[in-house]
Motif scaffolding. Sequence first.
Motif, PDB file in Angstrom:
ATOM      1  N   SER A   1     -34.179   2.251  65.715  1.00 16.10           N
ATOM      2  CA  SER A   1     -32.964   1.900  64.779  1.00 16.10           C
ATOM      3  C   SER A   1     -33.660   1.300  63.580  1.00 16.10           C
ATOM      4  CB  SER A   1     -31.895   1.097  65.360  1.00 16.10           C
ATOM      5  OG  SER A   1     -32.349  -0.209  66.023  1.00 16.10           O
TER       6      SER A   1
ATOM      7  N   ILE B   1     -38.159  18.470  64.397  1.00 14.67           N
ATOM      8  CA  ILE B   1     -37.114  19.520  64.457  1.00 14.67           C
ATOM      9  C   ILE B   1     -37.095  20.466  63.072  1.00 14.67           C
ATOM     10  CG2 ILE B   1     -34.477  19.660  64.362  1.00 14.67           C
ATOM     11  CD1 ILE B   1     -34.561  17.848  66.906  1.00 14.67           C
TER      12      ILE B   1
ATOM     13  N   LEU C   1     -32.438  10.424  61.592  1.00 17.22           N
ATOM     14  CA  LEU C   1     -32.975  11.599  61.894  1.00 17.22           C
ATOM     15  C   LEU C   1     -31.850  12.682  62.555  1.00 17.22           C
ATOM     16  CD1 LEU C   1     -36.513  10.932  63.143  1.00 17.22           C
ATOM     17  CD2 LEU C   1     -36.215  12.736  61.042  1.00 17.22           C
ATOM     18  N   VAL C   2     -31.190  12.218  63.453  1.00 15.43           N
ATOM     19  CA  VAL C   2     -30.150  13.132  64.122  1.00 15.43           C
ATOM     20  C   VAL C   2     -29.115  13.320  63.092  1.00 15.43           C
ATOM     21  CG1 VAL C   2     -28.523  12.656  65.998  1.00 15.43           C
ATOM     22  CG2 VAL C   2     -30.600  11.619  66.377  1.00 15.43           C
ATOM     23  N   VAL C   3     -28.383  12.351  62.299  1.00 17.27           N
ATOM     24  CA  VAL C   3     -27.514  12.654  61.401  1.00 17.27           C
ATOM     25  C   VAL C   3     -28.012  13.918  60.270  1.00 17.27           C
ATOM     26  CG1 VAL C   3     -26.319  11.774  59.243  1.00 17.27           C
ATOM     27  CG2 VAL C   3     -26.526  10.414  61.522  1.00 17.27           C
ATOM     28  N   ASN C   4     -29.446  13.594  59.819  1.00 17.89           N
ATOM     29  CA  ASN C   4     -29.941  14.390  59.035  1.00 17.89           C
ATOM     30  C   ASN C   4     -29.966  15.958  59.689  1.00 17.89           C
ATOM     31  OD1 ASN C   4     -30.174  12.403  56.950  1.00 17.89           O
ATOM     32  ND2 ASN C   4     -32.508  12.330  57.275  1.00 17.89           N
ATOM     33  N   THR C   5     -30.374  15.995  60.755  1.00 20.71           N
ATOM     34  CA  THR C   5     -30.708  17.300  61.558  1.00 20.71           C
ATOM     35  C   THR C   5     -28.976  17.986  61.758  1.00 20.71           C
ATOM     36  OG1 THR C   5     -32.500  16.307  62.810  1.00 20.71           O
ATOM     37  CG2 THR C   5     -31.390  18.229  63.874  1.00 20.71           C
ATOM     38  N   ILE C   6     -27.976  17.330  62.252  1.00 19.27           N
ATOM     39  CA  ILE C   6     -26.877  17.726  62.389  1.00 19.27           C
ATOM     40  C   ILE C   6     -26.302  18.145  60.974  1.00 19.27           C
ATOM     41  CG2 ILE C   6     -24.411  17.140  62.887  1.00 19.27           C
ATOM     42  CD1 ILE C   6     -25.672  15.054  64.836  1.00 19.27           C
TER      43      ILE C   6
ATOM     44  N   PHE D   1     -37.870  14.208  67.041  1.00 14.20           N
ATOM     45  CA  PHE D   1     -37.012  14.662  66.185  1.00 14.20           C
ATOM     46  C   PHE D   1     -37.509  14.755  64.793  1.00 14.20           C
ATOM     47  CE2 PHE D   1     -33.660  14.022  69.203  1.00 14.20           C
ATOM     48  CZ  PHE D   1     -32.486  14.594  68.797  1.00 14.20           C
TER      49      PHE D   1
ATOM     50  N   LEU E   1     -39.594   9.815  71.142  1.00 12.68           N
ATOM     51  CA  LEU E   1     -38.183  10.396  70.664  1.00 12.68           C
ATOM     52  C   LEU E   1     -38.364  10.869  68.957  1.00 12.68           C
ATOM     53  CD1 LEU E   1     -35.562   8.509  72.681  1.00 12.68           C
ATOM     54  CD2 LEU E   1     -36.064  11.013  72.725  1.00 12.68           C
TER      55      LEU E   1
ATOM     56  N   PHE F   1     -34.369   6.821  64.203  1.00  7.30           N
ATOM     57  CA  PHE F   1     -33.978   7.864  64.801  1.00  7.30           C
ATOM     58  C   PHE F   1     -32.184   8.330  64.316  1.00  7.30           C
ATOM     59  CE2 PHE F   1     -31.854   9.380  68.855  1.00  7.30           C
ATOM     60  CZ  PHE F   1     -32.422  10.415  69.038  1.00  7.30           C
ATOM     61  N   HIS F   2     -31.632   7.653  64.293  1.00  7.33           N
ATOM     62  CA  HIS F   2     -30.257   7.791  64.036  1.00  7.33           C
ATOM     63  C   HIS F   2     -30.224   8.425  62.552  1.00  7.33           C
ATOM     64  CE1 HIS F   2     -30.650   3.717  62.046  1.00  7.33           C
ATOM     65  NE2 HIS F   2     -29.759   4.043  61.354  1.00  7.33           N
TER      66      HIS F   2
END
Length: 574
Positions: free
Chosen positions: A394, A149, A166-171, A146, A142, A163-164
């Motif tokens: 995490s 991306i 990466l998700v925040v940075n992507t959004i 990400f 995962l 991971f979290h």
Amino acid sequence: MRKFFPFLDWLPKYKKSYFGKDIVAGLTVGIILIPQGMAYAMIAGLPPVYGLYASIFPVLVYAFLGTSRQIAVGPVAMDSLLVAAGLGTLAITGVENYILMALFLSFMVGLFQLILGLLRMGFLVNFMSKPVISGFTSAAALIIIFSQIKHLLGADIANSNKFHILVVNTIQNLGDTNIYDFGIGLAGILIILSFKKWFKKFPAILVVVVLSTLVVYFFNLEIYDVQVVGYVPAGLPSFQMHNITWEKITQIWPIALTLALLGYLEAISIGKAFEEKNREETIDPSQELVALGSANMIGSFFQAYPVTSSFSRSAINFEAGAKSTIASVVSVIMVILTLLFLTPLFYNLPKAALASIIMVSVFGLIDLSYPKYLWKRHKDEFLVLGLTFLITLSVGIVQGIVIGVLLALLLLVYRTSKPHFVVLGKIKGSDYYKNINRFGNEVEIRDDLLIVRFDSQLYFGNTAYFKSQLFKFINAKGPNLKAVILNAEAINYIDASASNMLIQVIGDIHKMNVQFYIAGAIGPTRDIIFKSGIVNSLDKAYLFVKIKEAVDYFDDPNSISALRERVAYQNRWE
């Protein structure tokens, strides 16, 4: 010589009919290796050309020293991510210093593997249990997906091993998406998935590389800020010595050891899988460590970062009919020709296309069936898998696998500290002695005799449990109890602490005017009984081969036979 150079064993037996198959397999894997190597170097935070460098000398060294005929060695996604995760925690300034540290990391990984191989320490990898590997692999997959991306979207997204984040940075950066990069990446994913479903034998990765490069070139998409690989230096990697300092060693050894063990686990598990398919056992676990260690050490002097066996390329190699590591040599020749003559062709290769290759390849590492199985059958191991997965996502890649291994070991210690300990009874009409809780009314239970079975080794971690449970069983019998029989068939070892405890317990039981017998002790356990002095408190006559013999002796001491004595007393210390 054949032990250290396995090719001396199989090369004289090599058949001419194998050569054509090895050529085809080598060409097929080479077609995949070139773009994959460049893509995986990007995961490691290195320029794409270093993926090609890592596909030359390490692969050649393994071809001569490895014991598996089918596995394809080279850059892989998991190790590339670990390289980025490990080096990302260090205070490294500048791309050049980062590259030098990655090459030194390869040297250290190889050194650890070589030392472990020479010391025949391949068993250490057994401590990395399947739940830990499954949880770690799924989480790492995962993170890898990400991390790509940013190339898929063509946006400047800050990288992270968490991971979290990466998700925040992507959004936060979705608004910066480059529609051309996104279109190329999405098309690459759809092409690979379509070919996997309908044209399995056709190299979809090659199609993506060629088409995306042509699209960027003919439509001049660079002017629309499409990210491309750019200039790839031509020529073979040069020899380069490492600047070895104690400071660098202390900084890098934890990640190097993790990579050494994980890389070995990947190689040995893949190799064993293909051994089962071939029904031919050729793999020597310790020699595999030597081969991988030599490959990484020698490769590091020629600008290669850490490598191991690739599952996807090994599967392609096997399906293409590879018969020996000559197929790997053919793949290396393709990489060399590419570096010498074809590097200008990769200038317009879009990074979004490489990202699509990585994302589809890595997605297959996410395993959902195994966690479902553990949830139904082994919830304690499911907990280990889940915690490893969450910690890897995490906290960090390295922390995830280290804590996962520690959790698995703690679970093992917990299980052995409170093993299965049961009271046995005789099955009516037979000589079988079984768990009274399982067979209920089918067993005969005597008030004057207690028969117990301890299903584990006796060591310092479970001595207190053994003692408390045994006296719990004894007290439950009441004043009519005359003898205790310990069925020791499952006890394969007794350490010093447990020996002292057993001597004390036997003495306490004797003070209660109750006899203590041991039945079914295997040879090594009997040796310990004699060597540690347990036999002195027990009396040698109270050792029996079977529970039935112990019961018969209790009922009639004259029932002992000379043969029974010879077998029951046999040990290395008399």
